[in-house]
Design a protein around this motif. Structure first.
Motif, PDB file in Angstrom:
ATOM      1  N   GLY A 143      -3.033  29.228  66.804  1.00 18.15           N
ATOM      2  CA  GLY A 143      -3.580  30.202  66.295  1.00 18.15           C
ATOM      3  C   GLY A 143      -2.093  31.292  65.398  1.00 18.15           C
ATOM      4  O   GLY A 143      -2.186  31.275  64.043  1.00 18.15           O
ATOM      5  N   THR A 144      -1.804  32.065  65.313  1.00 17.65           N
ATOM      6  CA  THR A 144      -1.362  33.521  64.831  1.00 17.65           C
ATOM      7  C   THR A 144       0.161  33.621  64.616  1.00 17.65           C
ATOM      8  O   THR A 144       1.076  33.364  63.547  1.00 17.65           O
ATOM      9  N   TRP A 145       0.307  31.838  65.327  1.00 19.32           N
ATOM     10  CA  TRP A 145       2.070  32.494  66.312  1.00 19.32           C
ATOM     11  C   TRP A 145       2.304  31.010  65.944  1.00 19.32           C
ATOM     12  O   TRP A 145       1.677  29.811  66.297  1.00 19.32           O
ATOM     13  N   VAL A 146       4.176  30.366  66.007  1.00 15.03           N
ATOM     14  CA  VAL A 146       4.721  29.284  66.032  1.00 15.03           C
ATOM     15  C   VAL A 146       5.575  29.489  66.776  1.00 15.03           C
ATOM     16  O   VAL A 146       6.474  30.508  67.009  1.00 15.03           O
ATOM     17  N   TYR A 147       5.128  28.478  67.090  1.00 15.26           N
ATOM     18  CA  TYR A 147       5.902  27.986  68.495  1.00 15.26           C
ATOM     19  C   TYR A 147       7.255  26.800  68.224  1.00 15.26           C
ATOM     20  O   TYR A 147       6.648  25.603  67.439  1.00 15.26           O
ATOM     21  N   TYR A 148       8.230  27.340  68.971  1.00 13.53           N
ATOM     22  CA  TYR A 148       9.240  26.112  69.306  1.00 13.53           C
ATOM     23  C   TYR A 148      10.014  25.391  70.205  1.00 13.53           C
ATOM     24  O   TYR A 148       9.669  25.981  71.040  1.00 13.53           O
ATOM     25  N   TRP A 149      10.280  24.181  69.678  1.00 18.63           N
ATOM     26  CA  TRP A 149      10.834  23.764  71.323  1.00 18.63           C
ATOM     27  C   TRP A 149      12.142  22.460  71.081  1.00 18.63           C
ATOM     28  O   TRP A 149      11.504  22.061  69.416  1.00 18.63           O
ATOM     29  N   ALA A 150      12.413  22.406  72.061  1.00 14.16           N
ATOM     30  CA  ALA A 150      13.570  21.152  71.501  1.00 14.16           C
ATOM     31  C   ALA A 150      13.523  19.632  71.284  1.00 14.16           C
ATOM     32  O   ALA A 150      12.527  19.683  72.139  1.00 14.16           O
ATOM     33  N   LEU A 151      13.905  18.921  70.554  1.00 17.67           N
ATOM     34  CA  LEU A 151      14.495  17.775  70.793  1.00 17.67           C
ATOM     35  C   LEU A 151      15.336  17.302  71.400  1.00 17.67           C
ATOM     36  O   LEU A 151      16.820  16.882  70.527  1.00 17.67           O
ATOM     37  N   PRO A 152      15.480  16.627  72.101  1.00 14.47           N
ATOM     38  CA  PRO A 152      16.941  16.300  73.003  1.00 14.47           C
ATOM     39  C   PRO A 152      17.733  15.209  72.949  1.00 14.47           C
ATOM     40  O   PRO A 152      18.241  14.807  73.042  1.00 14.47           O
ATOM     41  N   ASP A 153      16.682  14.460  72.192  1.00 14.45           N
ATOM     42  CA  ASP A 153      17.397  13.616  71.596  1.00 14.45           C
ATOM     43  C   ASP A 153      18.412  12.888  70.470  1.00 14.45           C
ATOM     44  O   ASP A 153      19.670  12.460  70.992  1.00 14.45           O
ATOM     45  N   VAL A 154      18.214  14.091  69.318  1.00 11.59           N
ATOM     46  CA  VAL A 154      19.557  14.062  68.533  1.00 11.59           C
ATOM     47  C   VAL A 154      20.618  14.761  69.535  1.00 11.59           C
ATOM     48  O   VAL A 154      22.025  14.156  69.613  1.00 11.59           O
ATOM     49  N   LEU A 155      20.371  15.562  70.417  1.00 14.34           N
ATOM     50  CA  LEU A 155      21.429  15.935  71.043  1.00 14.34           C
ATOM     51  C   LEU A 155      22.392  15.205  72.161  1.00 14.34           C
ATOM     52  O   LEU A 155      23.692  15.493  71.829  1.00 14.34           O
ATOM     53  N   ASP A 156      21.245  14.886  72.316  1.00 19.02           N
ATOM     54  CA  ASP A 156      21.857  13.630  73.546  1.00 19.02           C
ATOM     55  C   ASP A 156      23.158  12.804  72.651  1.00 19.02           C
ATOM     56  O   ASP A 156      24.105  12.201  73.011  1.00 19.02           O
ATOM     57  N   GLN A 157      22.336  12.717  71.529  1.00 20.37           N
ATOM     58  CA  GLN A 157      23.290  11.250  70.410  1.00 20.37           C
ATOM     59  C   GLN A 157      24.566  12.166  69.830  1.00 20.37           C
ATOM     60  O   GLN A 157      25.737  11.767  70.240  1.00 20.37           O
TER      61      GLN A 157
END
Lengths: 127, 127
Positions: free
Chosen positions: A94-108
Motif C-alpha cells: 500500500g502506501t507504506w514500505v516495510y523492511y526486514w533483516a537478512l541474517p545470512d550476511v550478518l552471520d557470514q
DNA sequence: AGGTTGCATCAACGAATGTCAATACAGGCC
DNA sequence: GGCCTGTATTGACATTCGTTGATGCAACCT
C-alpha cells in the motif's frame, strides 16, 4: 524494489575462512569491505538494529524516520545502502514500505570476525 | 607507540547485546561504527588478515608494505587506523616495527553481528 | 660524526560520503 | 479525475577519506 544490484557476497563465499585463518585475497577483501562500509555509520547501525531486533520481523519506514534527527531523504538513502549491502530487504504494501533483516550476511561476517570456535565446532569438540 | 587515543569500545561494552537483541543507543552505535569503518576498506581488511592469520603472532611492516601496490605512507596510514580502532597494536624493535592482532574487539564485533547462539551459550544449552 | 634504512608524519590533491531542499513517483481517498 | 500522504530520487553542497611526494625521526653501521 526488492531486486537490487546487490549479490555483494557471492555464492562461493558461503564457506568463508575467518580473518585469523589466512590472508584475504583481493576479491574477497573488496566484497567484505563493501559490507563493513555499510555498517560503518552510526545511523545505519541503528537502523539495522531497529530492523533486526524487531520480533515481528518487519519495520515500517514511517516508524524509523521520526526516530532520527535527520531528513526523510537521508534515512531513505541509508536504507538503500543497507539494501545494497544485502543486509536488509523491503517491500511496499500500500502506501507504506516495510523492511526486514537478512541474517545470512550478518552471520557470514560474524563467522569471519570470530577468532574463537564457532558454535557448531565447539559443541562437537567439547562433547 | 603502543599508546594511542583508542579505547574505542569502552569497558562497559564487554557484555554487548547483539544487533538482533535491541535497538542500539546512539553512543554505542557511534562506538561500533568507528570500528566497522576501520574494517570498511579492502586494504585494511587485507592488512588485518595478514596480521591476524600469522601464527607467530607478529608481522613486520617491512613484510606488509611490499605486498600492496601502494606507497609506504599509505600502508602506514591504514595501519594507524587499525590501531586507533583497537584492532591491532605494534612495537618497535630496533629498526623494525611489528604488528599483532588484538582479538577482543574482533570477538565483540562477531558477537554483536551473530544472529545465532554464541559458542558458550550453545554448549550450555545443549549439554 | 656522517650515512643509510625503516617507518611515521605533513601538506595537498581528487574522490567518495553524509546531508538537505526540491522534486518525482506510487498508492489511497474524495 | 484531483488531492493528499508516504517514500524514493535528484542535484548540490560541505566534509571526510584514500593516496602521494616530501619531510622528519629513530635506530643501526661504519
Amino acid at each position: 524494489m526488492s531486486k537490487q544490484e546487490l549479490e555483494v557476497i557471492g555464492q562461493d563465499a558461503a564457506c568463508c575462512p575467518e580473518v585469523s585463518a589466512a590472508p584475504l585475497d583481493e576479491r574477497r577483501a573488496a566484497e567484505l569491505a563493501k559490507v563493513f562500509k555499510a555498517l560503518g555509520d552510526p545511523v545505519r547501525l541503528r537502523l539495522l538494529s531497529m530492523i533486526a531486533s524487531r520480533r515481528g520481523g518487519e519495520v515500517c519506514v514511517c516508524e524509523m524516520t521520526p526516530a532520527f534527527d535527520l531528513s526523510q531523504p537521508t534515512i531513505s538513502h541509508h536504507l538503500k545502502l543497507l539494501r545494497q549491502a544485502g543486509l536488509v530487504d523491503c517491500e511496499r504494501r500500500g502506501t507504506w514500505v516495510y523492511y526486514w533483516a537478512l541474517p545470512d550476511v550478518l552471520d557470514q561476517l560474524a563467522a569471519f570476525l570470530s577468532t574463537r570456535q564457532t558454535a557448531a565446532a565447539t559443541v562437537g569438540a567439547t562433547a
